[in-house]
Design a protein around this motif. Sequence first.
Motif, PDB file in Angstrom:
ATOM      1  N   ASN A  29       0.812  -1.226   0.000  1.00 51.79           N
ATOM      2  CA  ASN A  29       0.000   0.000   0.000  1.00 51.79           C
ATOM      3  C   ASN A  29       0.844   1.274   0.000  1.00 51.79           C
ATOM      4  O   ASN A  29       0.458   2.291   0.582  1.00 51.79           O
ATOM      5  N   GLY A  30       1.987   1.212  -0.649  1.00 52.16           N
ATOM      6  CA  GLY A  30       2.732   2.422  -0.948  1.00 52.16           C
ATOM      7  C   GLY A  30       3.657   2.945   0.127  1.00 52.16           C
ATOM      8  O   GLY A  30       3.942   4.151   0.156  1.00 52.16           O
ATOM      9  N   LEU A  31       4.136   2.079   1.011  1.00 53.93           N
ATOM     10  CA  LEU A  31       5.086   2.504   2.032  1.00 53.93           C
ATOM     11  C   LEU A  31       6.354   1.660   1.949  1.00 53.93           C
ATOM     12  O   LEU A  31       6.311   0.493   1.558  1.00 53.93           O
ATOM     13  N   ARG A  32       7.475   2.244   2.317  1.00 55.10           N
ATOM     14  CA  ARG A  32       8.698   1.473   2.516  1.00 55.10           C
ATOM     15  C   ARG A  32       8.676   0.944   3.945  1.00 55.10           C
ATOM     16  O   ARG A  32       8.259   1.650   4.860  1.00 55.10           O
ATOM     17  N   VAL A  33       9.139  -0.274   4.136  1.00 50.13           N
ATOM     18  CA  VAL A  33       9.080  -0.875   5.462  1.00 50.13           C
ATOM     19  C   VAL A  33      10.396  -1.561   5.801  1.00 50.13           C
ATOM     20  O   VAL A  33      10.959  -2.288   4.977  1.00 50.13           O
ATOM     21  N   THR A  34      10.867  -1.314   7.014  1.00 50.68           N
ATOM     22  CA  THR A  34      11.976  -2.063   7.591  1.00 50.68           C
ATOM     23  C   THR A  34      11.471  -2.698   8.874  1.00 50.68           C
ATOM     24  O   THR A  34      10.742  -2.057   9.637  1.00 50.68           O
ATOM     25  N   ALA A  35      11.831  -3.959   9.105  1.00 50.66           N
ATOM     26  CA  ALA A  35      11.355  -4.686  10.278  1.00 50.66           C
ATOM     27  C   ALA A  35      12.503  -4.944  11.244  1.00 50.66           C
ATOM     28  O   ALA A  35      13.642  -5.196  10.831  1.00 50.66           O
ATOM     29  N   ALA A  36      12.195  -4.870  12.546  1.00 56.78           N
ATOM     30  CA  ALA A  36      13.175  -5.148  13.600  1.00 56.78           C
ATOM     31  C   ALA A  36      12.521  -6.014  14.665  1.00 56.78           C
ATOM     32  O   ALA A  36      11.336  -5.862  14.964  1.00 56.78           O
ATOM     33  N   ALA A  37      13.313  -6.906  15.250  1.00 56.04           N
ATOM     34  CA  ALA A  37      12.782  -7.839  16.235  1.00 56.04           C
ATOM     35  C   ALA A  37      12.951  -7.364  17.665  1.00 56.04           C
ATOM     36  O   ALA A  37      12.321  -7.893  18.577  1.00 56.04           O
ATOM     37  N   ASN A  38      13.796  -6.347  17.879  1.00 52.78           N
ATOM     38  CA  ASN A  38      14.076  -5.889  19.237  1.00 52.78           C
ATOM     39  C   ASN A  38      14.667  -4.483  19.204  1.00 52.78           C
ATOM     40  O   ASN A  38      14.865  -3.901  18.129  1.00 52.78           O
ATOM     41  N   GLY A  39      14.974  -3.963  20.387  1.00 50.56           N
ATOM     42  CA  GLY A  39      15.501  -2.607  20.478  1.00 50.56           C
ATOM     43  C   GLY A  39      16.843  -2.435  19.810  1.00 50.56           C
ATOM     44  O   GLY A  39      17.128  -1.390  19.217  1.00 50.56           O
ATOM     45  N   GLU A  40      17.679  -3.472  19.869  1.00 51.81           N
ATOM     46  CA  GLU A  40      19.000  -3.379  19.245  1.00 51.81           C
ATOM     47  C   GLU A  40      18.888  -3.253  17.733  1.00 51.81           C
ATOM     48  O   GLU A  40      19.554  -2.407  17.118  1.00 51.81           O
ATOM     49  N   GLU A  41      18.025  -4.082  17.144  1.00 54.75           N
ATOM     50  CA  GLU A  41      17.832  -3.997  15.690  1.00 54.75           C
ATOM     51  C   GLU A  41      17.157  -2.676  15.313  1.00 54.75           C
ATOM     52  O   GLU A  41      17.439  -2.105  14.249  1.00 54.75           O
ATOM     53  N   MET A  42      16.279  -2.184  16.154  1.00 55.45           N
ATOM     54  CA  MET A  42      15.633  -0.897  15.900  1.00 55.45           C
ATOM     55  C   MET A  42      16.662   0.230  15.883  1.00 55.45           C
ATOM     56  O   MET A  42      16.643   1.094  15.001  1.00 55.45           O
ATOM     57  N   THR A  43      17.558   0.231  16.861  1.00 55.73           N
ATOM     58  CA  THR A  43      18.593   1.263  16.918  1.00 55.73           C
ATOM     59  C   THR A  43      19.450   1.241  15.661  1.00 55.73           C
ATOM     60  O   THR A  43      19.769   2.291  15.087  1.00 55.73           O
ATOM     61  N   ALA A  44      19.806   0.039  15.203  1.00 57.64           N
ATOM     62  CA  ALA A  44      20.620  -0.087  13.996  1.00 57.64           C
ATOM     63  C   ALA A  44      19.874   0.458  12.779  1.00 57.64           C
ATOM     64  O   ALA A  44      20.461   1.145  11.926  1.00 57.64           O
TER      65      ALA A  44
END
Length: 246
Positions: A29-44
């Motif tokens: 639906n027209g968005l770019r998406v990045t997925a993270a499993a935890n806070g560490e991956e989110m920070t990266a």
Amino acid sequence: MNESNLPHVLTVDDDPAIRSLISEYLTDNGLRVTAAANGEEMTAALEEYAIDLVVLDLRMPGEDGMTIARRVREKSSLPIIVVSGRLDEVDRVMALELGADDYLTKPFSPRELLARIRTVLRRVTAAQSLTGRQADARAFRFAGWELNIGTRRLTSPVGKRVELTNGEFCLLNAFLASPGRVLTREQLLEASRLYDDVYDRSIDVQILRLRRKIEEDPSHPQYIKTERGVGYVFAAAVDKLTGAAS
């Protein structure tokens, strides 16, 4: 549209099935998406990409979503939509008080999540537009009043200084930057947040307090008028002073 110009959403959830569901639906639906499993991956991910909005699971092993939301909000005004499998009102209130922009309870439909993401992104874009118009102003004048942006000083037509709280200053600044334009409560909240912390989330209460300081008769306002069902509009003519003071 070039994919690099699409809004970029970061979804953070320890459940791989939910990450996959959200990623696929938002991408379709027209968005770019990045997925993270935890806070560490989110920070990266935040360090690598220019993220426009975070969808954050509240309950995760290790560093939970509440702690992550607090850490993000201390450093930026990045929009956050919190999701949680709990119906506990305390969680919802805590998330909003930490600065989350919306709260969604699991199970939710991807369609509803998409609608909420689009709403938050529109609100932030409008607020950034307001802030941009404020950026080059050093003062605003209306009906004999003057608001000095640098000193945050409001002076009445008779030369008396009127003390403003941070929230009142931010709201008045937003109104004066867009006279004659109807501003929703959400736009006013976001404009205030981008300028400074506004702990009282009731825009209506803050506007009532501001009216008491600038209106001759707050019960019949001449400057900040209510547009029922929409928001508020600043009805007076405003002069914008730019450049260095002489």
